[in-house]
Design an enzyme around this catalytic site. Structure first.
Site, PDB file in Angstrom:
ATOM      1  N   CYS A 142       5.941   7.801  -1.006  1.00  0.00           N
ATOM      2  CA  CYS A 142       6.029   8.119  -2.434  1.00  0.00           C
ATOM      3  C   CYS A 142       5.349   9.456  -2.740  1.00  0.00           C
ATOM      4  O   CYS A 142       5.836  10.494  -2.324  1.00  0.00           O
ATOM      5  CB  CYS A 142       5.485   6.959  -3.274  1.00  0.00           C
ATOM      6  SG  CYS A 142       5.987   7.057  -5.006  1.00  0.00           S
ATOM      7  N   HIS A 246       8.528   2.418  -1.207  1.00  0.00           N
ATOM      8  CA  HIS A 246       7.266   1.846  -0.702  1.00  0.00           C
ATOM      9  C   HIS A 246       7.534   0.769   0.349  1.00  0.00           C
ATOM     10  O   HIS A 246       7.529  -0.420   0.030  1.00  0.00           O
ATOM     11  CB  HIS A 246       6.458   1.266  -1.863  1.00  0.00           C
ATOM     12  CG  HIS A 246       5.792   2.288  -2.717  1.00  0.00           C
ATOM     13  ND1 HIS A 246       4.521   2.770  -2.452  1.00  0.00           N
ATOM     14  CD2 HIS A 246       6.218   2.951  -3.810  1.00  0.00           C
ATOM     15  CE1 HIS A 246       4.184   3.668  -3.365  1.00  0.00           C
ATOM     16  NE2 HIS A 246       5.206   3.797  -4.203  1.00  0.00           N
ATOM     17  N   GLU A 248       5.646  -0.387   2.488  1.00  0.00           N
ATOM     18  CA  GLU A 248       4.486  -1.274   2.687  1.00  0.00           C
ATOM     19  C   GLU A 248       4.533  -2.486   1.760  1.00  0.00           C
ATOM     20  O   GLU A 248       3.899  -3.500   2.057  1.00  0.00           O
ATOM     21  CB  GLU A 248       3.176  -0.482   2.502  1.00  0.00           C
ATOM     22  CG  GLU A 248       2.716  -0.239   1.067  1.00  0.00           C
ATOM     23  CD  GLU A 248       3.527   0.814   0.317  1.00  0.00           C
ATOM     24  OE1 GLU A 248       4.466   1.374   0.899  1.00  0.00           O
ATOM     25  OE2 GLU A 248       3.218   1.060  -0.868  1.00  0.00           O
TER      26      GLU A 248
END
Ligand code: MN
Length: 272
Positions: A142, A246, A248
């Site tokens: 990001c 994202h 994660e």
């Protein structure tokens, strides 16, 4: 009434049962010191706060799931501090966060500009340039992807809704982090395609800025349906990747779809 008491009692029993791993009074946890050398690379995670040395646990959990040992790098603009940290870590993950100061890419701030943290801009910029100069693997997520692009001479949309008129997609999703809400198309033959094993997938989206002009030496390798760039890669270097989404988020809650991104960097880090 009796039913309610039974229900509350059942809930209490369940709560106590799940809390049974807590230490008993007077006892201490057992320590199992590894007998063999531990083959786990240290992954530096850029801190996302200038008031504490912290990063969201989603990054930490995703790195741990992929076999790495996360180590948060506190914000600093001192090159000696950064250099000392880079001597310890085997790869870098740049975290998401505030907007990037547009002066870094030669623009005045537009009114739609969000929050800027000058110390973080300087920290991220120095960390990225010094890490890649050392040939360390680097994953930008990001804001991390955006600073990576700017650090190598690229530019950003300061605000997609007001600047990119043909963008019709909601890039600031109101769904939880682990859910993909818009699709991306991934370039054939790119590193990202290799890591995800597909040319099309859905990603989460929490940004109002995005890469505009790709930095020299980089290429855009994933796009949203409105043309917004969702990934950049350093040409001829599979150790440097930036993603606008994202990964994660889903990875931290046990979803394997984007785990390959993290295991790639852990494997590169192991070779160091
Ligand atoms: Mn997006």
């Amino acid at each position: 009434m009796k039913r309610i008491y039974t229900l509350l009692l059942t809930l209490l029993v369940i709560t106590l049962a799940t809390a049974s791993s807590c230490a008993q009074i007077g006892s201490k946890p057992e320590i199992n010191i590894p007998k063999e050398p531990v083959d786990k690379p240290i992954i530096g995670v850029s801190a996302s706060s200038n008031t504490s040395a912290s990063a969201p646990l989603t990054y930490i959990k995703a790195i741990k799931r992929a076999g790495g040992v996360p180590l948060v790098i506190p914000m600093t603009t001192c090159e000696e501090q950064i250099s000392a940290v880079l001597a310890v870590v085997d790869a870098i993950v740049m975290t998401g966060g505030e907007d990037v100061c547009p002066l870094y890419y030669g623009e005045e701030p537009l009114r739609a500009q969000g929050e800027i943290v000058p110390e973080r801009d300087e920290f991220d910029y120095k960390l990225i340039r010094m890490a890649i100069d050392k040939d360390l693997p680097l994953l930008g997520i990001c804001r991390g992807e955006q600073v990576l692009n700017v650090a190598f001479g690229g530019t950003l949309y300061q605000d997609i809704p007001s600047q990119k008129k043909d963008s019709f997609i909601k890039h600031s999703q109101k769904a939880p982090r682990e859910y993909g809400t818009h699709s991306i198309t991934i370039e054939k033959g790119s590193l990202l395609e290799q890591l995800l094993g597909t040319n099309k997938t859905n990603v989460n989206s929490f940004h109002h800025q995005a890469v505009k002009d790709v930095a020299p030496g980089f290429k855009a390798t994933a796009f949203a349906a409105d043309g917004v760039i969702e990934a950049i890669e350093m040409v001829g270097n599979n150790k440097v990747l930036g993603v606008q989404f994202h990964p994660e988020g889903p990875t931290s809650v046990g979803d394997d779809e984007f785990l390959g991104i993290f295991t790639h960097f852990i494997e590169l880090a192991k070779k160091r």
